[in-house]
Design an enzyme around this catalytic site. Sequence first.
Site, PDB file in Angstrom:
ATOM      1  N   VAL A  17      43.853  25.740   6.105  1.00  0.00           N
ATOM      2  CA  VAL A  17      42.909  26.469   5.579  1.00  0.00           C
ATOM      3  C   VAL A  17      42.380  25.919   4.248  1.00  0.00           C
ATOM      4  O   VAL A  17      40.920  25.944   3.733  1.00  0.00           O
ATOM      5  CB  VAL A  17      43.174  27.946   5.346  1.00  0.00           C
ATOM      6  N   ARG A  48      52.405  21.608  -2.668  1.00  0.00           N
ATOM      7  CA  ARG A  48      53.926  21.682  -3.047  1.00  0.00           C
ATOM      8  C   ARG A  48      54.354  20.056  -3.173  1.00  0.00           C
ATOM      9  O   ARG A  48      54.914  19.588  -3.764  1.00  0.00           O
ATOM     10  CB  ARG A  48      54.642  22.153  -1.982  1.00  0.00           C
ATOM     11  N   ILE A 139      35.403  35.789  11.767  1.00  0.00           N
ATOM     12  CA  ILE A 139      34.439  37.262  12.117  1.00  0.00           C
ATOM     13  C   ILE A 139      34.484  38.014  10.941  1.00  0.00           C
ATOM     14  O   ILE A 139      35.574  38.201  10.421  1.00  0.00           O
ATOM     15  CB  ILE A 139      34.997  37.633  13.427  1.00  0.00           C
ATOM     16  N   GLY A 190      46.062  23.430  15.482  1.00  0.00           N
ATOM     17  CA  GLY A 190      45.975  24.144  14.047  1.00  0.00           C
ATOM     18  C   GLY A 190      45.924  25.822  14.086  1.00  0.00           C
ATOM     19  O   GLY A 190      45.413  26.033  12.960  1.00  0.00           O
ATOM     20  N   LYS A 208      47.443  42.420  11.236  1.00  0.00           N
ATOM     21  CA  LYS A 208      45.967  42.269  11.307  1.00  0.00           C
ATOM     22  C   LYS A 208      45.549  43.705  11.309  1.00  0.00           C
ATOM     23  O   LYS A 208      44.768  44.384  11.001  1.00  0.00           O
ATOM     24  CB  LYS A 208      45.233  41.387  12.060  1.00  0.00           C
TER      25      LYS A 208
HETATM   26  N1  HSE Z   1      47.890  32.192  13.696  1.00  0.00           N
HETATM   27  C1  HSE Z   1      46.646  33.062  13.569  1.00  0.00           C
HETATM   28  C2  HSE Z   1      46.125  33.047  15.000  1.00  0.00           C
HETATM   29  C3  HSE Z   1      45.856  32.473  12.565  1.00  0.00           C
HETATM   30  O1  HSE Z   1      46.422  32.386  16.014  1.00  0.00           O
HETATM   31  O2  HSE Z   1      45.265  33.935  14.995  1.00  0.00           O
HETATM   32  C4  HSE Z   1      44.873  33.302  11.861  1.00  0.00           C
HETATM   33  O3  HSE Z   1      45.186  34.328  11.411  1.00  0.00           O
END
Ligand code: HSE
Length: 443
Positions: A17, A48, A139, A190, A208
């Site tokens: 990100v 890091r 979104i 990713g 979430k």
């Molecule tokens: N690992 C999360 C997903 C990434 O697969 O939705 C975004 O929060």
Amino acid sequence: MSAPRTIGIGILGFGTVGQGVWKHLTDKKADLESRLGVKIDLRKVALRDPKKSRAIKISKSKITKNAYEVIDDPNVHVVCELIGGTTKAKEFTLRALNQGKVVVSANKALLCGHGPEIFKAVRKHGGQFLFEASVAGGIPIIKAIREGLAANRFELIVGILNGTCNHILTRMGEDGLSFADALKEAQELGYAEADPTLDVDGIDAWHKASILAWLAHGKWAPANRTLVEGIRNIGPADIDFARRFGFALKHLAVIQRNFEKNWMTVGVYPALVPNRDILARVSGVNNGITLRGDVVGATTLAGRGAGGDATASAVIGDIVDAIAALTGNSKQGLSGDDLVAREKQGLEVRMGDLDEIISPFYLRLSLLDKAGVSEGVYKIFSKHKVSIARVIQYEHPNKGRGTVTLSTYPVSERKMDAVLKELRRLKTVLEEPFLLRIFNPES
Ligand code: HSE
């Protein structure tokens, strides 16, 4: 004090990100500067391991291993916290907020675990905490709830909030991949968290969902009152049942709110979604969220829910809002008044209990292959007045066991739980029963 004409941006963390934010902010800088009427200074990145090979290369003078160099720099006005985790991330976030700075974050675990503390620091020091990137990748769901749909109260928010789970279920259902291969692919692309168990066990989606529930209803759902299930146990018989009867298998987050009785429920679990529902068609890494508002009706937003570019898009959206607020163009973040109002609203809401959550269910049972066994199973359903809608029995000749998949008419979680408890006690039920909820868009 006059508004700053150059806004300094600092980034903590340079993973998928962080690199996406750097790349796209660099590409769009001139355009954004002319739209916002300011200079944007991408000042520094704290990471890091500077030696690690990365797709995006930046000059050494812009890199530091010391996060405080970014946070405490008086010319950094906006700190993007993109390191993930909750320990260092919390320390860095509070350090920036305590200086009245803006923090832009993609960190759902942090917000979910420490939201009240974070917003207390926002209120006390006048900074902002912006978190569009924490839910549903690209979104703009946070903005939609706070701004575009502000006229509404939401009796239902239901969504596919984890891109990794959706990628895995799509690849298993449509392309016959194994769970392990589909997960590996999601990691390579990713999408997955650093620890992918957070994705496949439903924790990421729960974080979430909890953020959306708080935003919509002012209440943080406690972990022990939230149903959290992942997708590890989904197998071929479940995929077959879904295909035969017109469902898609989806990992859903469901936030229900009853305004009359003042309860809210939050759950994340795999579910069968009828093919006619728009969410059934949200496939691959995409996320989709349907909000049922009392004014707008049902509105669905869909788009890429994971991956560096989609998440970077949300982070940059927040940076733009922060710049607009810092330069006096508008106040976009959650203001002190907004936060107080939200907390007040939350005090009135209680968590709903198991009698209040009602849906049809799907059940997969592994049964001893012997005359009369099914009858013993059906008796339990009838004792608890749970009505069966469909049944498929699969034979496994000479194996001494058979698979039965069935669906029910709508019943409460409590009744279904009682049925499960009794089924587990039957000697003829050979494995832990596997349960899915069936999402009913009309209910
Ligand atoms: N690992 C999360 C997903 C990434 O697969 O939705 C975004 O929060």
